[in-house]
Design a protein around this motif. Sequence first.
Motif, PDB file in Angstrom:
ATOM      1  N   ASN A  57     -45.739   5.876 -85.771  1.00  0.00           N
ATOM      2  CA  ASN A  57     -46.235   4.528 -85.542  1.00  0.00           C
ATOM      3  C   ASN A  57     -47.721   4.558 -85.193  1.00  0.00           C
ATOM      4  O   ASN A  57     -48.516   3.781 -85.716  1.00  0.00           O
ATOM      5  N   ARG A  58     -48.100   5.471 -84.343  1.00  0.00           N
ATOM      6  CA  ARG A  58     -49.503   5.576 -83.947  1.00  0.00           C
ATOM      7  C   ARG A  58     -50.378   6.211 -85.039  1.00  0.00           C
ATOM      8  O   ARG A  58     -51.559   5.913 -85.135  1.00  0.00           O
ATOM      9  N   SER A  73     -46.917   9.181 -73.513  1.00  0.00           N
ATOM     10  CA  SER A  73     -46.461   7.988 -72.779  1.00  0.00           C
ATOM     11  C   SER A  73     -46.065   6.900 -73.779  1.00  0.00           C
ATOM     12  O   SER A  73     -46.866   6.041 -74.131  1.00  0.00           O
ATOM     13  N   PRO A  74     -44.811   6.966 -74.232  1.00  0.00           N
ATOM     14  CA  PRO A  74     -44.328   6.001 -75.236  1.00  0.00           C
ATOM     15  C   PRO A  74     -44.459   4.560 -74.752  1.00  0.00           C
ATOM     16  O   PRO A  74     -44.337   4.281 -73.562  1.00  0.00           O
ATOM     17  N   SER A  75     -44.692   3.655 -75.697  1.00  0.00           N
ATOM     18  CA  SER A  75     -44.943   2.256 -75.367  1.00  0.00           C
ATOM     19  C   SER A  75     -43.687   1.433 -75.089  1.00  0.00           C
ATOM     20  O   SER A  75     -43.771   0.381 -74.486  1.00  0.00           O
ATOM     21  N   ASP A  76     -42.529   1.894 -75.536  1.00  0.00           N
ATOM     22  CA  ASP A  76     -41.306   1.121 -75.294  1.00  0.00           C
ATOM     23  C   ASP A  76     -40.087   2.044 -75.279  1.00  0.00           C
ATOM     24  O   ASP A  76     -40.195   3.243 -75.505  1.00  0.00           O
ATOM     25  N   GLU A  77     -38.930   1.448 -74.997  1.00  0.00           N
ATOM     26  CA  GLU A  77     -37.689   2.224 -74.888  1.00  0.00           C
ATOM     27  C   GLU A  77     -37.308   2.896 -76.202  1.00  0.00           C
ATOM     28  O   GLU A  77     -36.791   4.004 -76.211  1.00  0.00           O
ATOM     29  N   TYR A  78     -37.550   2.216 -77.317  1.00  0.00           N
ATOM     30  CA  TYR A  78     -37.213   2.788 -78.623  1.00  0.00           C
ATOM     31  C   TYR A  78     -38.008   4.074 -78.844  1.00  0.00           C
ATOM     32  O   TYR A  78     -37.471   5.089 -79.262  1.00  0.00           O
ATOM     33  N   GLU A  79     -39.300   4.037 -78.548  1.00  0.00           N
ATOM     34  CA  GLU A  79     -40.142   5.213 -78.743  1.00  0.00           C
ATOM     35  C   GLU A  79     -39.839   6.317 -77.723  1.00  0.00           C
ATOM     36  O   GLU A  79     -40.083   7.486 -77.999  1.00  0.00           O
ATOM     37  N   LYS A  80     -39.297   5.955 -76.572  1.00  0.00           N
ATOM     38  CA  LYS A  80     -38.846   6.982 -75.618  1.00  0.00           C
ATOM     39  C   LYS A  80     -37.647   7.717 -76.208  1.00  0.00           C
ATOM     40  O   LYS A  80     -37.529   8.930 -76.080  1.00  0.00           O
ATOM     41  N   ARG A  81     -36.769   6.944 -76.826  1.00  0.00           N
ATOM     42  CA  ARG A  81     -35.553   7.523 -77.409  1.00  0.00           C
ATOM     43  C   ARG A  81     -35.847   8.293 -78.699  1.00  0.00           C
ATOM     44  O   ARG A  81     -35.197   9.287 -78.991  1.00  0.00           O
ATOM     45  N   GLY A 113     -42.394   7.193 -82.727  1.00  0.00           N
ATOM     46  CA  GLY A 113     -43.574   6.669 -82.043  1.00  0.00           C
ATOM     47  C   GLY A 113     -44.851   7.354 -82.509  1.00  0.00           C
ATOM     48  O   GLY A 113     -45.895   6.714 -82.664  1.00  0.00           O
TER      49      GLY A 113
END
Length: 172
Positions: free
Chosen positions: A103-104, A87-95, A100
């Motif tokens: 990042n984590r 469950s990505p935190s934002d649109e950038y990480e979805k893309r 992501g």
Amino acid sequence: MGLDVSAFSKLVEAPDAERDEHGDLVDYDNYRDFYFNKDFPGRAEGLKEGMTYKLGEEGSGLSTGYGRYSAWRDELAKLAGYTPDASPSDEYEKRFPHFGGANRAGEGPFYEQILFSDCDGTIGPVVSAKLAKDYADLAEKAEAVGGYFWEKYQEWKVAFEVASDGGAVVFH
């Protein structure tokens, strides 16, 4: 518009570099002030903030579009084994799901490049040496990917090798 990157080695502190009446360097071809991106502390380790440097050797330069770099960087994160978040935190990480994952993770292969500005900042010699090792360690795996990814991988590898010799990789 896009990302341009320059790599330098053998930088020499030059606190007395000549400046004009506006405070700008007179000989910008041979001297440089480096921007330390505050959003990414520690990336310029090995350089002194606010110091002017006489340029040593420029050993590498590369250029790519911002979007293409983001996609390439996500492939780099995938190669390094970063797992996408369910469950990505934002649109950038979805893309860019592997970005992501990096990042984590907070550390790992290529982390300092993956989690760095795509347009402005400096990576100093200490972090460059770590990244050069990452590139060397995973080169065989990257070569198997081939194509554009491998082409850019080799360019980045050279950039960090160059900068690891008392230099810097500059994103501009």
